[in-house]
Design a protein around this motif. Sequence first.
Motif, PDB file in Angstrom:
ATOM      1  N   ASP A 411       0.824  -1.211   0.000  1.00 38.00           N
ATOM      2  CA  ASP A 411       0.000   0.000   0.000  1.00 38.00           C
ATOM      3  C   ASP A 411       0.855   1.256   0.000  1.00 38.00           C
ATOM      4  O   ASP A 411       0.548   2.242  -0.679  1.00 38.00           O
ATOM      5  CB  ASP A 411      -0.930  -0.005   1.219  1.00 38.00           C
ATOM      6  CG  ASP A 411      -1.993  -1.091   1.144  1.00 38.00           C
ATOM      7  OD1 ASP A 411      -2.304  -1.539   0.018  1.00 38.00           O
ATOM      8  OD2 ASP A 411      -2.505  -1.484   2.212  1.00 38.00           O
ATOM      9  N   LEU A 412       1.950   1.238   0.766  1.00 37.39           N
ATOM     10  CA  LEU A 412       2.835   2.401   0.814  1.00 37.39           C
ATOM     11  C   LEU A 412       3.517   2.636  -0.532  1.00 37.39           C
ATOM     12  O   LEU A 412       3.528   3.758  -1.060  1.00 37.39           O
ATOM     13  CB  LEU A 412       3.897   2.204   1.898  1.00 37.39           C
ATOM     14  CG  LEU A 412       3.421   2.275   3.352  1.00 37.39           C
ATOM     15  CD1 LEU A 412       4.492   1.742   4.293  1.00 37.39           C
ATOM     16  CD2 LEU A 412       3.056   3.707   3.737  1.00 37.39           C
ATOM     17  N   MET A 413       4.072   1.580  -1.086  1.00 38.41           N
ATOM     18  CA  MET A 413       4.805   1.730  -2.342  1.00 38.41           C
ATOM     19  C   MET A 413       3.869   2.046  -3.498  1.00 38.41           C
ATOM     20  O   MET A 413       4.210   2.830  -4.398  1.00 38.41           O
ATOM     21  CB  MET A 413       5.610   0.461  -2.619  1.00 38.41           C
ATOM     22  CG  MET A 413       6.698   0.207  -1.590  1.00 38.41           C
ATOM     23  SD  MET A 413       7.658  -1.289  -1.887  1.00 38.41           S
ATOM     24  CE  MET A 413       8.629  -0.793  -3.292  1.00 38.41           C
ATOM     25  N   GLU A 414       2.680   1.472  -3.485  1.00 36.83           N
ATOM     26  CA  GLU A 414       1.719   1.733  -4.555  1.00 36.83           C
ATOM     27  C   GLU A 414       1.282   3.192  -4.564  1.00 36.83           C
ATOM     28  O   GLU A 414       0.995   3.766  -5.623  1.00 36.83           O
ATOM     29  CB  GLU A 414       0.511   0.805  -4.394  1.00 36.83           C
ATOM     30  CG  GLU A 414      -0.387   0.686  -5.616  1.00 36.83           C
ATOM     31  CD  GLU A 414      -1.449   1.778  -5.684  1.00 36.83           C
ATOM     32  OE1 GLU A 414      -1.965   2.035  -6.783  1.00 36.83           O
ATOM     33  OE2 GLU A 414      -1.749   2.376  -4.620  1.00 36.83           O
ATOM     34  N   ALA A 415       1.287   3.819  -3.384  1.00 36.07           N
ATOM     35  CA  ALA A 415       0.917   5.233  -3.290  1.00 36.07           C
ATOM     36  C   ALA A 415       2.056   6.163  -3.700  1.00 36.07           C
ATOM     37  O   ALA A 415       1.847   7.364  -3.874  1.00 36.07           O
ATOM     38  CB  ALA A 415       0.484   5.560  -1.865  1.00 36.07           C
ATOM     39  N   GLY A 416       3.268   5.616  -3.824  1.00 31.37           N
ATOM     40  CA  GLY A 416       4.412   6.423  -4.236  1.00 31.37           C
ATOM     41  C   GLY A 416       5.466   6.619  -3.175  1.00 31.37           C
ATOM     42  O   GLY A 416       6.464   7.313  -3.415  1.00 31.37           O
ATOM     43  N   ALA A 417       5.270   6.032  -1.995  1.00 29.72           N
ATOM     44  CA  ALA A 417       6.283   6.143  -0.941  1.00 29.72           C
ATOM     45  C   ALA A 417       7.477   5.252  -1.261  1.00 29.72           C
ATOM     46  O   ALA A 417       7.340   4.216  -1.927  1.00 29.72           O
ATOM     47  CB  ALA A 417       5.687   5.748   0.407  1.00 29.72           C
ATOM     48  N   ILE A 418       8.634   5.656  -0.783  1.00 32.83           N
ATOM     49  CA  ILE A 418       9.847   4.849  -0.887  1.00 32.83           C
ATOM     50  C   ILE A 418      10.050   4.141   0.449  1.00 32.83           C
ATOM     51  O   ILE A 418      10.077   4.789   1.502  1.00 32.83           O
ATOM     52  CB  ILE A 418      11.079   5.713  -1.205  1.00 32.83           C
ATOM     53  CG1 ILE A 418      10.848   6.520  -2.476  1.00 32.83           C
ATOM     54  CG2 ILE A 418      12.325   4.852  -1.318  1.00 32.83           C
ATOM     55  CD1 ILE A 418      10.596   5.690  -3.708  1.00 32.83           C
ATOM     56  N   VAL A 419      10.184   2.830   0.417  1.00 33.06           N
ATOM     57  CA  VAL A 419      10.377   2.053   1.638  1.00 33.06           C
ATOM     58  C   VAL A 419      11.826   1.598   1.705  1.00 33.06           C
ATOM     59  O   VAL A 419      12.346   1.013   0.754  1.00 33.06           O
ATOM     60  CB  VAL A 419       9.422   0.846   1.686  1.00 33.06           C
ATOM     61  CG1 VAL A 419       9.656   0.032   2.959  1.00 33.06           C
ATOM     62  CG2 VAL A 419       7.969   1.317   1.624  1.00 33.06           C
TER      63      VAL A 419
END
Length: 762
Positions: A411-419
Amino acid sequence: MIKLYDGGVFLREGIEIVPEAEAAARDISKTPDEARRETIAYSILQAHNTSGDPSALKIRFDAMASHDITFVGIIQTARASGMTEFPLPYVLTNCHNSLCAVGGTINEDDHVFGLSAAKKYGGIFVPPHIAVIHSFMRENFAGCGKMILGSDSHTRYGALGTMAIGEGGGELAKQLLSDTYDVAYPGVVAIYLEGAPRPGVGPHDVALAIIREVFAKGYVKNKVMEFVGPGIASMTTDFRNGIDVMTTETTCLSSIWATDEDTHAFLAAHGRGEDYKQLAPGDVAYYDGCVHVNLSEILPMIALPFHPSNGYTIAELNENLEDILHEVEVEAARIGGDKVNFSLLDKIEGGRLRVQQGVIAGCSGGNYDSVVQAARALKGANIGCGEFSLAVYPTSQPVALELTRRGYIYDLMEAGAIVRTAFCGPCFGAGDTPANNGLSIRHTTRNFPNREGSKPGNGQLSAVALMDARSIAATAAAGGILTPATDLPDETWDEACEYTFDSAPYDKRVYWGFGKAKPESELVEGPNIKPWPAMEPLGENILLKVCSKIMDPVTTTDELIPSGETSSYRSNPLGLAEFTLSRRDPEYVGRSKRVDAVEKRRVAGESLIEADPELAVVFASLNGAGVDADASRVEYGSMIYAKKPGDGSAREQAASCQRVIGGLANIVEEYATKRYRSNVMNWGMVPFQLKGVPPFEVGDYVYVPGIREAIGGDLSSIPAWVVHAGEAREISLYVADMTDEERAIVRAGCLINYNRTRREKE
């Protein structure tokens, strides 16, 4: 929202607060001294006290932890003092200098050294990217009734029933030598919690609200914060952990919480249910103060640059946006002077504040609970392709595994966040440094002006504001427009965060060597790892040259010795010392080294006046004023004046870097923290204090006759003379209470000298 009590209070049955003045009228017969023994803190401290005197503690800890900015120096100090094996579990994590982009092989060389030391001396080694130091200790060592010592200021595990203390490396070296942590019994302040956090309010909001109220007043300075009250039950243990780690920013000594079944569940989930026991104050407990917090009234907070105490509710900020941001710009101009062109008002768009970056990381923001809430807020969102970016650092590999297994990383990466991996870098300037003139919102621990990669002295200034992960995620979902989490629907914030701990990364990658020392193993020392240089015992009389004078209200550790890229040299004492005060007073190092060069010539056999003819005027001025000052019986060194130094990091380098280039003393109005003052003493510098305005400038001299004798006697008034423009003027210095061991360490010249001499006598 938050109330501070004047004076002490009694707490009856863990619920009823009774101000001391009302005790008799409300049928409390116990005296404060009797009821002090009913606090949780008292029972834990006395269980670890070896002195036999409840008021003068000599503590032995259950475990210790260091990271890769500090463990090399600690082990080198203990080795030089005669250590042959770690006598207690000692965890060496590699979460600060995990990257190797600066300094060539320096960082990885220190990691290799750490593993070799764990094998030789019987330690526990956590490789890079596996866990942040405090996450690892929470998951594996914290337990009810325990005490843990760490060489990182945010060593706080109170929500798990552990009294943890962050100190400089010298205090850890003492434990490695089976010595004790010596401190007068501290005051204990109740943090009374009632109510429950509203949806969208997170642990950082609660912590920042408390810090805003107590920091400037010094309400809990060097005291223990004891969290009690019915509001504890409204929060999960991971939520409590997030509040607890930020207690460091109040300048308290330690923290402890009442425990319950949720504490038990957390420990049991990590395979350590046996480490649980219920901790609660007695029927009537006495506290030296009380911070009354109504959790239900806490709103989303933001701590604006340049300190965690510079807090506002986001609503307050939005209502007074231009006025408040202007105040920050004024402070930025004061910090950076004419070298900095920093602006916030130009970031206002349509009456809202636009930020350039978000970071959720470290021992506070990377916790499972906070990352889950951020993922829920960002599920299906779009951060956008503009200037704003978001980076998320789960606090350990087990946390990252569970976030992945449950789909939150998706969910984080799909929204554009870098993990990213577990790493403390964003907090101290080794990762995700925002651009010059940028504004970053972060669920991390600090936002000092010289910390997150900024170099105001070089004209580079970015600003960090602290916020909870929930509001950072809400802001990210809005494309970088500052947004409190409470603006999102309440159903976004389901606080239930199911968690299954998977120990596989620790089982497979951590070296578990406690009790398995291999003395025959060799230490692997890279070319940057250097031993501590030799230091002299304290002279009979000392002459100090004022090499820096800082009149700021507070001077942080990061100003005394910058973090970030400079920490790559932390295993090379003289190399690191080149950066001392570099972002605050760039001329200091040169001044101090010139003093040190003169002193080295004196030690080699020259007279001081032969080594520096200018000193002839100094001694003539002293003798002309009737002072018996004999240049042949004087130790010469540099001195720093600061009003209130040492807020922030526990890094001992803040003191050792002064010492190895000639530092002999500090003169201050007050010390911001106990840990920095301890560092000063452990490195053999005299921790002078002075009341009033300092009557000297950079380049002046302070002569202190009979200092060696004074350190062994009355410290309340120490005569000294300032030499300014050829005239000598008497002043009175003093030193706050020192233990017998601290006096002996300062007289020996440093902890290493003290231990070496003691060993030779045995």
